[in-house]
Design a protein around this motif. Structure first.
Motif, PDB file in Angstrom:
ATOM      1  N   LYS A 140     -18.402   5.063  16.579  1.00 46.29           N
ATOM      2  CA  LYS A 140     -19.625   5.836  16.760  1.00 46.29           C
ATOM      3  C   LYS A 140     -19.343   7.084  17.593  1.00 46.29           C
ATOM      4  O   LYS A 140     -18.310   7.202  18.243  1.00 46.29           O
ATOM      5  N   GLN A 141     -20.281   8.006  17.572  1.00 41.36           N
ATOM      6  CA  GLN A 141     -20.141   9.222  18.369  1.00 41.36           C
ATOM      7  C   GLN A 141     -20.497   8.923  19.828  1.00 41.36           C
ATOM      8  O   GLN A 141     -21.448   8.169  20.099  1.00 41.36           O
ATOM      9  N   PRO A 142     -19.772   9.521  20.775  1.00 41.84           N
ATOM     10  CA  PRO A 142     -20.091   9.293  22.198  1.00 41.84           C
ATOM     11  C   PRO A 142     -21.547   9.597  22.537  1.00 41.84           C
ATOM     12  O   PRO A 142     -22.129   8.943  23.397  1.00 41.84           O
ATOM     13  N   THR A 143     -22.134  10.575  21.842  1.00 41.60           N
ATOM     14  CA  THR A 143     -23.538  10.935  22.113  1.00 41.60           C
ATOM     15  C   THR A 143     -24.498   9.822  21.716  1.00 41.60           C
ATOM     16  O   THR A 143     -25.655   9.815  22.149  1.00 41.60           O
ATOM     17  N   ASP A 144     -24.026   8.894  20.867  1.00 42.39           N
ATOM     18  CA  ASP A 144     -24.901   7.801  20.417  1.00 42.39           C
ATOM     19  C   ASP A 144     -24.751   6.544  21.277  1.00 42.39           C
ATOM     20  O   ASP A 144     -25.346   5.506  20.968  1.00 42.39           O
ATOM     21  N   LEU A 145     -23.938   6.624  22.332  1.00 42.81           N
ATOM     22  CA  LEU A 145     -23.662   5.449  23.155  1.00 42.81           C
ATOM     23  C   LEU A 145     -24.068   5.674  24.598  1.00 42.81           C
ATOM     24  O   LEU A 145     -23.875   6.761  25.148  1.00 42.81           O
ATOM     25  N   GLU A 146     -24.627   4.647  25.210  1.00 41.77           N
ATOM     26  CA  GLU A 146     -24.948   4.664  26.642  1.00 41.77           C
ATOM     27  C   GLU A 146     -23.854   3.917  27.405  1.00 41.77           C
ATOM     28  O   GLU A 146     -23.036   3.201  26.808  1.00 41.77           O
ATOM     29  N   ASP A 147     -23.875   4.042  28.727  1.00 42.47           N
ATOM     30  CA  ASP A 147     -22.891   3.324  29.552  1.00 42.47           C
ATOM     31  C   ASP A 147     -22.906   1.828  29.269  1.00 42.47           C
ATOM     32  O   ASP A 147     -21.865   1.172  29.226  1.00 42.47           O
ATOM     33  N   GLU A 148     -24.099   1.286  29.061  1.00 38.90           N
ATOM     34  CA  GLU A 148     -24.226  -0.153  28.821  1.00 38.90           C
ATOM     35  C   GLU A 148     -23.567  -0.545  27.498  1.00 38.90           C
ATOM     36  O   GLU A 148     -23.017  -1.643  27.364  1.00 38.90           O
ATOM     37  N   ASP A 149     -23.618   0.353  26.502  1.00 37.44           N
ATOM     38  CA  ASP A 149     -22.955   0.080  25.219  1.00 37.44           C
ATOM     39  C   ASP A 149     -21.446  -0.048  25.413  1.00 37.44           C
ATOM     40  O   ASP A 149     -20.809  -0.929  24.826  1.00 37.44           O
ATOM     41  N   TYR A 150     -20.890   0.830  26.234  1.00 37.84           N
ATOM     42  CA  TYR A 150     -19.448   0.774  26.500  1.00 37.84           C
ATOM     43  C   TYR A 150     -19.085  -0.515  27.244  1.00 37.84           C
ATOM     44  O   TYR A 150     -18.061  -1.146  26.952  1.00 37.84           O
ATOM     45  N   LYS A 151     -19.928  -0.898  28.192  1.00 41.83           N
ATOM     46  CA  LYS A 151     -19.671  -2.137  28.933  1.00 41.83           C
ATOM     47  C   LYS A 151     -19.783  -3.362  28.017  1.00 41.83           C
ATOM     48  O   LYS A 151     -18.982  -4.297  28.105  1.00 41.83           O
ATOM     49  N   ASN A 152     -20.765  -3.351  27.144  1.00 38.23           N
ATOM     50  CA  ASN A 152     -20.937  -4.474  26.211  1.00 38.23           C
ATOM     51  C   ASN A 152     -19.745  -4.588  25.267  1.00 38.23           C
ATOM     52  O   ASN A 152     -19.296  -5.695  24.946  1.00 38.23           O
ATOM     53  N   PHE A 153     -19.227  -3.441  24.836  1.00 37.17           N
ATOM     54  CA  PHE A 153     -18.063  -3.471  23.946  1.00 37.17           C
ATOM     55  C   PHE A 153     -16.834  -3.980  24.697  1.00 37.17           C
ATOM     56  O   PHE A 153     -16.010  -4.717  24.133  1.00 37.17           O
ATOM     57  N   TYR A 154     -16.725  -3.631  25.968  1.00 39.59           N
ATOM     58  CA  TYR A 154     -15.616  -4.131  26.794  1.00 39.59           C
ATOM     59  C   TYR A 154     -15.675  -5.658  26.871  1.00 39.59           C
ATOM     60  O   TYR A 154     -14.651  -6.342  26.736  1.00 39.59           O
ATOM     61  N   ARG A 155     -16.877  -6.192  27.031  1.00 37.71           N
ATOM     62  CA  ARG A 155     -17.041  -7.654  27.096  1.00 37.71           C
ATOM     63  C   ARG A 155     -16.729  -8.287  25.736  1.00 37.71           C
ATOM     64  O   ARG A 155     -16.231  -9.414  25.663  1.00 37.71           O
ATOM     65  N   GLU A 156     -17.032  -7.562  24.669  1.00 37.43           N
ATOM     66  CA  GLU A 156     -16.721  -8.064  23.325  1.00 37.43           C
ATOM     67  C   GLU A 156     -15.203  -8.121  23.117  1.00 37.43           C
ATOM     68  O   GLU A 156     -14.682  -9.062  22.518  1.00 37.43           O
ATOM     69  N   LEU A 157     -14.500  -7.110  23.630  1.00 37.25           N
ATOM     70  CA  LEU A 157     -13.041  -7.083  23.519  1.00 37.25           C
ATOM     71  C   LEU A 157     -12.388  -8.149  24.382  1.00 37.25           C
ATOM     72  O   LEU A 157     -11.405  -8.777  23.984  1.00 37.25           O
ATOM     73  N   TYR A 158     -12.930  -8.340  25.592  1.00 39.37           N
ATOM     74  CA  TYR A 158     -12.310  -9.234  26.571  1.00 39.37           C
ATOM     75  C   TYR A 158     -13.358 -10.207  27.111  1.00 39.37           C
ATOM     76  O   TYR A 158     -13.880 -10.034  28.213  1.00 39.37           O
ATOM     77  N   PRO A 159     -13.697 -11.232  26.314  1.00 41.06           N
ATOM     78  CA  PRO A 159     -14.776 -12.158  26.706  1.00 41.06           C
ATOM     79  C   PRO A 159     -14.504 -12.873  28.026  1.00 41.06           C
ATOM     80  O   PRO A 159     -15.443 -13.281  28.703  1.00 41.06           O
ATOM     81  N   MET A 160     -13.224 -13.036  28.399  1.00 41.13           N
ATOM     82  CA  MET A 160     -12.899 -13.763  29.626  1.00 41.13           C
ATOM     83  C   MET A 160     -12.748 -12.841  30.828  1.00 41.13           C
ATOM     84  O   MET A 160     -12.367 -13.279  31.906  1.00 41.13           O
ATOM     85  N   GLN A 161     -13.035 -11.556  30.644  1.00 42.53           N
ATOM     86  CA  GLN A 161     -12.936 -10.601  31.750  1.00 42.53           C
ATOM     87  C   GLN A 161     -14.330 -10.444  32.360  1.00 42.53           C
ATOM     88  O   GLN A 161     -15.243  -9.957  31.703  1.00 42.53           O
ATOM     89  N   PHE A 162     -14.472 -10.845  33.602  1.00 38.59           N
ATOM     90  CA  PHE A 162     -15.817 -10.907  34.191  1.00 38.59           C
ATOM     91  C   PHE A 162     -16.171  -9.671  35.024  1.00 38.59           C
ATOM     92  O   PHE A 162     -17.317  -9.493  35.405  1.00 38.59           O
ATOM     93  N   GLU A 163     -15.188  -8.829  35.324  1.00 35.17           N
ATOM     94  CA  GLU A 163     -15.475  -7.601  36.058  1.00 35.17           C
ATOM     95  C   GLU A 163     -15.661  -6.449  35.085  1.00 35.17           C
ATOM     96  O   GLU A 163     -14.895  -6.293  34.137  1.00 35.17           O
ATOM     97  N   ASP A 164     -16.662  -5.621  35.344  1.00 31.75           N
ATOM     98  CA  ASP A 164     -16.854  -4.426  34.514  1.00 31.75           C
ATOM     99  C   ASP A 164     -15.726  -3.433  34.776  1.00 31.75           C
ATOM    100  O   ASP A 164     -15.181  -3.377  35.887  1.00 31.75           O
TER     101      ASP A 164
END
Length: 636
Positions: free
Chosen positions: A248-272
């Motif tokens: 997606k384009q960066p303009t279509d994403l909020e900070d929370e979207d990036y954090k959610n994707f990080y959790r999707e990539l690394y489900p066992m990583q508990f720190e943002d």
């Protein structure tokens, strides 16, 4: 029915495929699903330009296990093939035909997402199957075709009974590959390689709450209200996310979207993550992705290989060495590029021209992002410095281009918590910390507690003392000394402060030459020469009588060797040597010299030496016990 031989240049290509071409047999699933994805995306493109009479609809790829029949099915609803196309693309070992398709439609298909060069593609099936069937029907409406091969160059091709568009590949799993009939194993592979494929992948079904059913409220005879259970419905289990954040384009994403994707990539990583860098370039190569800075602290041994490499949303590897600069392998995230060749040889990959350009681009993009973060919110950047400095300092050491850009955002904190850029630091200290030879001396500490007295001595002269405590600091200051003009770094405990920054003025000693000679001989009789080099210095009378320092060069070489490179083994093998600076203007030193009792002189020297050792954390074990016991006896 047609029978024939596959057009191969060796008698039997399949044992070669199984034995040599791939080290991981599991990637057969990636290859086959990639082909199914290509077939679907081809149909989408042809439909969009009016060259297909078939409706695109909402196609998906389905993976099914028939454990009893020892079969694995991969079914797509894509472009399909006629018997003639099977002959061309399968029997002639012409791979997936993706490159031919892209060449034919090169102007309109450049953004179609078709994967293309995945090696042998379909033939990877024979790494795990003793027989493979293809049942396929073209989008053109041509009769269905049914192709069968048992792993020899012989095949059969006959008309099939398939009625709906697309291709079904049936793998008759070999006895040595029955792990691929286990649901858990296939799920693992789908999540590893196909988690972000652009076409939905169905793997079984699952029960979910019926969204159209609102549970009623039930009131019992006592008036207590409860909700009736949710009504369940069975739906397709779509195992992947076809639209991950990096597409997606960066303009279509909020900070929370990036954090959610990080959790999707690394489900066992508990720190943002601390922050992210969104990569998006289409010239001179195509590359998208998101990199994340996790909290790193001082740990140089943090688990690497956390960046995932994709090609058109297909997972390739998490070993990105040679593609991502080494200093960035401590980061996490995703890189996706159709321009990275998926060759089985990593040496080929690392020598590829496009890969080198991609590495340079990523370095520049990271540097630009760090500069932007620093400029936009310096206070926040300073607060995160300790968690990101290892990556930045490592980059400054290993990548020249990054080193040049880092002047804009690399920070040099003081022991008092002030942060300077190099230019700010230079301007702050040049007037006061330039020695008599015109060289700027940058003072630093590595441990504020252990070096407290030395720091205080430097601050008493209004000198700034940096706090440089990362594991690679010795390498970094060596680099700075060789690239910046006329500066040197000195750790505050490397010598008496007046020797670290020598000024023109000299302090006159209370002792004459004869007295100094007597004192020197007396000290050397008592102080072990294998541990300490005695230096008599005329210093301020209020300065400590005995000061232990370690020569900057020797200590730095040992530290550099400990963290890799920068010094020969000779430094690591040498015993720890310290300088013992004795202040000839100290009243205590004069008392030692003037004592008539030799035993009393030795007692004072040992006590003073142990106090100096204690201040440096060098007094331990039995020696510390004896020192404490002796100190109590003095108090009696």
């Amino acid at each position: 029915m047609t029978k024939g031989n596959i057009n191969v240049s060796v008698e039997n290509i399949f044992p070669l495929i199984k034995k040599f071409l791939y080290s991981d047999h599991e990637i057969f699933l990636r290859e086959l699903i990639s082909n199914g994805t290509d077939a679907t995306l081809k149909l989408k493109h042809l439909t969009s330009i009016g060259e297909s009479t078939s409706e695109y609809g909402n196609p998906q790829i389905e993976v099914k296990i028939d454990k009893e029949g020892k079969k694995l099915h991969i079914i797509d609803q894509g472009i399909g093939m006629s018997a003639e196309e099977v002959e061309k693309y399968i029997n002639q070992v012409a791979f997936s035909g993706a490159e031919e398709f892209l060449d034919k439609y090169k102007d309109s298909a450049k953004d179609s997402g078709i994967i293309g060069h995945f090696g042998l593609g379909f033939y990877s099936a024979f790494m795990v199957a003793e027989k493979v069937e293809i049942i396929t029907k073209s989008h053109t409406g041509a009769p269905a075709a049914h192709w069968t091969c048992d792993g020899s160059p012989e095949f059969t091709l006959e008309e099939g009974t398939k009625e709906d568009r697309g291709t079904e590949i049936i793998l008759h799993i070999a006895e040595d590959s029955t792990e691929f009939l286990e649901e858990s194993r296939i799920r693992e592979l789908l999540l590893k390689y196909n988690k972000f494929m652009p076409i939905p992948i169905k793997f079984g079904t699952k029960e979910v709450n019926d969204p159209e059913h609102e549970p009623a409220t039930i009131t019992d005879k006592d008036g207590k209200e409860t909700k009736e259970p949710h009504r369940k419905i069975t739906v397709d289990n779509i195992i992947n996310n076809p639209n991950p954040a990096w597409t997606k384009q960066p303009t279509d994403l909020e900070d929370e979207d990036y954090k959610n994707f990080y959790r999707e990539l690394y489900p066992m990583q508990f720190e943002d993550p601390l922050f992210h860098i969104h990569l998006n370039v289409d010239y001179p190569f195509n590359l998208t992705g998101i990199l994340y800075f996790p909290k790193l602290g001082q740990d140089m041994n943090i688990q690497r290989d956390k960046i995932q490499l994709y090609q058109n949303q297909v997972f390739v590897t998490d070993n990105v060495e040679g593609i991502v600069p080494e200093f960035l392998t401590m980061l996490r995230g995703v890189i996706d590029s159709p321009d990275i060749p998926l060759n089985v040889s990593r040496s080929y990959l690392q020598a590829d021209g496009a890969v080198k350009k991609i590495s340079s681009y990523i370095t520049r993009k990271v540097a630009d992002k760090l500069k932007s973060l620093f400029n936009n919110n310096r206070e926040d950047f300073e607060a995160k410095w300790n968690d990101i400095k290892v990556v930045i300092e490592y980059g400054m050491l290993s990548e020249e281009k990054f080193f040049e850009k880092a002047d804009a955002f690399a920070l040099y904190p003081t022991v008092d918590g002030t942060y300077y850029t190099y230019e700010e630091l230079y301007n702050k200290i040049k007037a006061n910390q330039t020695d008599k030879d015109g060289k700027l001396v940058v003072l630093y500490a590595s441990n504020t507690d252990a070096q407290h007295s030395y720091i205080e001595a430097a601050k008493a002269k209004n000198y700034e003392v940096l706090l440089l405590d990362s594991p690679i600091v010795s390498h970094l200051i060596q680099k700075l000394e060789t690239t910046k003009e006329n500066i040197s770094f000195a750790r505050v405990d490397g010598d008496h402060i007046d020797n670290l920054i020598k000024k023109d003025e000299t302090t006159i000693s209370k002792l004459d030459d004869d007295q100094k000679k007597v004192l020197d001989e007396l000290l050397k009789e008592v102080i072990p020469s294998e541990k300490f080099m005695v230096q008599l210095e005329a210093m301020d009378s209020n300065a400590s009588p005995f000061i232990i320092t370690q020569p900057e060069f020797m200590r730095r070489m040992k530290e550099m060797q400990a963290t890799g490179g920068g010094g020969m083994n000779m430094f690591g093998n040498m015993p720890e040597m310290y300088n013992l600076v004795v202040n000839t203007n100290s009243d205590l030193v004069s008392d030692i010299l003037n004592k008539g009792d030799k035993a009393e002189q030795e007692r004072l020297i040992n006590q003073s030496l142990d106090l100096a050792r204690l201040s440096q954390g060098l007094l331990k074990g039995e020696e510390l016990t004896n020192f404490i016991k002796r100190s109590y006896e003095i108090l009696k």
